[in-house]
Design a protein around this motif. Structure first.
Motif, PDB file in Angstrom:
ATOM      1  N   GLY A 107       0.750   6.589  13.991  1.00 17.80           N
ATOM      2  CA  GLY A 107       0.403   5.876  15.176  1.00 17.80           C
ATOM      3  C   GLY A 107       1.365   4.675  15.546  1.00 17.80           C
ATOM      4  N   PRO A 108       1.353   4.163  16.679  1.00 15.38           N
ATOM      5  CA  PRO A 108       1.928   3.142  16.900  1.00 15.38           C
ATOM      6  C   PRO A 108       1.648   1.721  16.081  1.00 15.38           C
ATOM      7  N   GLY A 109       2.455   1.216  15.912  1.00 10.55           N
ATOM      8  CA  GLY A 109       2.274  -0.197  15.042  1.00 10.55           C
ATOM      9  C   GLY A 109       1.843  -0.048  13.649  1.00 10.55           C
ATOM     10  N   ALA A 110       2.319   1.024  12.866  1.00 13.44           N
ATOM     11  CA  ALA A 110       1.974   1.205  11.577  1.00 13.44           C
ATOM     12  C   ALA A 110       3.173   0.844  10.584  1.00 13.44           C
ATOM     13  N   PRO A 141       0.016   5.427   7.740  1.00 11.55           N
ATOM     14  CA  PRO A 141      -1.511   5.250   8.198  1.00 11.55           C
ATOM     15  C   PRO A 141      -1.534   4.184   9.204  1.00 11.55           C
ATOM     16  N   PRO A 142      -2.601   4.095  10.075  1.00  9.19           N
ATOM     17  CA  PRO A 142      -2.876   2.843  10.688  1.00  9.19           C
ATOM     18  C   PRO A 142      -3.252   1.616   9.622  1.00  9.19           C
ATOM     19  N   TRP A 143      -2.683   0.635  10.234  1.00 14.73           N
ATOM     20  CA  TRP A 143      -2.829  -0.675   9.313  1.00 14.73           C
ATOM     21  C   TRP A 143      -3.130  -1.778  10.080  1.00 14.73           C
ATOM     22  N   LYS A 144      -4.327  -2.185  10.285  1.00 18.21           N
ATOM     23  CA  LYS A 144      -4.892  -3.072  11.354  1.00 18.21           C
ATOM     24  C   LYS A 144      -4.298  -4.519  10.914  1.00 18.21           C
ATOM     25  N   PHE A 186      -5.712  -0.523  18.961  1.00 17.08           N
ATOM     26  CA  PHE A 186      -5.610  -0.188  17.639  1.00 17.08           C
ATOM     27  C   PHE A 186      -6.555   1.003  17.469  1.00 17.08           C
ATOM     28  N   GLU A 187      -7.563   1.363  18.332  1.00 16.81           N
ATOM     29  CA  GLU A 187      -8.355   2.563  18.145  1.00 16.81           C
ATOM     30  C   GLU A 187      -7.518   3.611  18.659  1.00 16.81           C
ATOM     31  N   LYS A 188      -6.604   3.325  19.558  1.00 19.52           N
ATOM     32  CA  LYS A 188      -5.895   4.484  19.990  1.00 19.52           C
ATOM     33  C   LYS A 188      -4.521   4.822  18.786  1.00 19.52           C
ATOM     34  N   ALA A 189      -4.287   3.819  18.244  1.00 17.77           N
ATOM     35  CA  ALA A 189      -3.183   3.923  17.158  1.00 17.77           C
ATOM     36  C   ALA A 189      -3.837   5.067  16.120  1.00 17.77           C
ATOM     37  N   ALA A 221       4.316  -3.404   0.808  1.00 21.15           N
ATOM     38  CA  ALA A 221       5.252  -4.154   1.494  1.00 21.15           C
ATOM     39  C   ALA A 221       6.497  -3.162   1.636  1.00 21.15           C
ATOM     40  N   VAL A 222       7.238  -3.529   2.623  1.00 21.82           N
ATOM     41  CA  VAL A 222       8.348  -2.321   3.072  1.00 21.82           C
ATOM     42  C   VAL A 222       9.238  -1.938   1.971  1.00 21.82           C
ATOM     43  N   LYS A 223       9.524  -2.686   1.131  1.00 16.18           N
ATOM     44  CA  LYS A 223      10.572  -2.286   0.131  1.00 16.18           C
ATOM     45  C   LYS A 223       9.845  -1.379  -0.786  1.00 16.18           C
ATOM     46  N   ASN A 224       8.545  -1.559  -1.110  1.00 13.19           N
ATOM     47  CA  ASN A 224       7.800  -0.656  -1.802  1.00 13.19           C
ATOM     48  C   ASN A 224       7.534   0.746  -1.179  1.00 13.19           C
TER      49      ASN A 224
END
Length: 186
Positions: free
Chosen positions: A14-17, A126-129, A142-145, A170-173
């Protein structure tokens, strides 16, 4: 000569993940990445005063996104690379978006989606609030995500892909997880 399709990976969700951040980090680690078409189309439509925006004309937006995604896929698929290539969303993301928005999916799009394939493992975030943010190109709630995540997961599974969920980390992980996964599976 055509590239081995097993080196083309789709990263979805979803968006923003954190997909774009993840792709940027993969790129910094020497990986070849392909940016998302949706954001590019939104920016172009906003700058030109066009109607192909997800909050204005969802069907036109979906068709523009599919055509650009298919064009990019064909271009990348003609290149010769032995290393993996990571796409910020794949062809099926447009079909998932259309399903989510109750837009009829033409048979031709379904056929093209079956022809333009990626590695059987598709990475999904996965969605990550805690990291979710809106911006000029991302106006979904966020619900739409969450709904988008579920829809993307289903459509890739329907087309026979194996879903590999990337852990919230974390992004590196996250990069390490993906690189370890592709090393293990190749």
């Amino acid at each position: 000569m055509k590239q081995d399709i097993l080196t083309l990976y789709s990263i979805t969700g979803g968006p923003g993940a954190g997909k774009t951040t993840l792709l940027d980090e993969l790129n910094k680690n020497g990986m070849i990445t392909v940016p998302e078409e949706g954001r590019k189309i939104i920016k172009e439509q906003m700058e030109s005063g066009g109607e192909g925006l997800p909050w204005m004309n969802k069907e036109l937006f979906a068709h523009l996104m599919f055509e650009e995604s298919a064009k990019t896929y064909r271009k990348i698929n003609q290149m010769i690379h032995s290393e993996p290539i990571f796409f910020d969303r794949g062809i099926l993301d447009t079909l998932g978006y259309m399903r989510l928005e109750n837009i009829p999916i033409p048979e031709l799009m379904k056929t093209k989606a079956r022809e333009m394939v990626y590695h059987h493992n598709v990475f999904i975030l996965p969605p990550w609030k805690e990291i979710y943010e809106n911006d000029p190109e991302r106006q979904q709630t966020f619900e739409k995500a969450i709904l988008t995540f579920e829809c993307m997961k289903r459509i890739y599974q329907e087309y026979g892909y194996n879903i590999v969920e990337v852990p919230k980390a974390a992004v590196k992980n996250r990069v390490r997880f993906i690189l370890d996964t592709i090393s293990y599976n190749n």
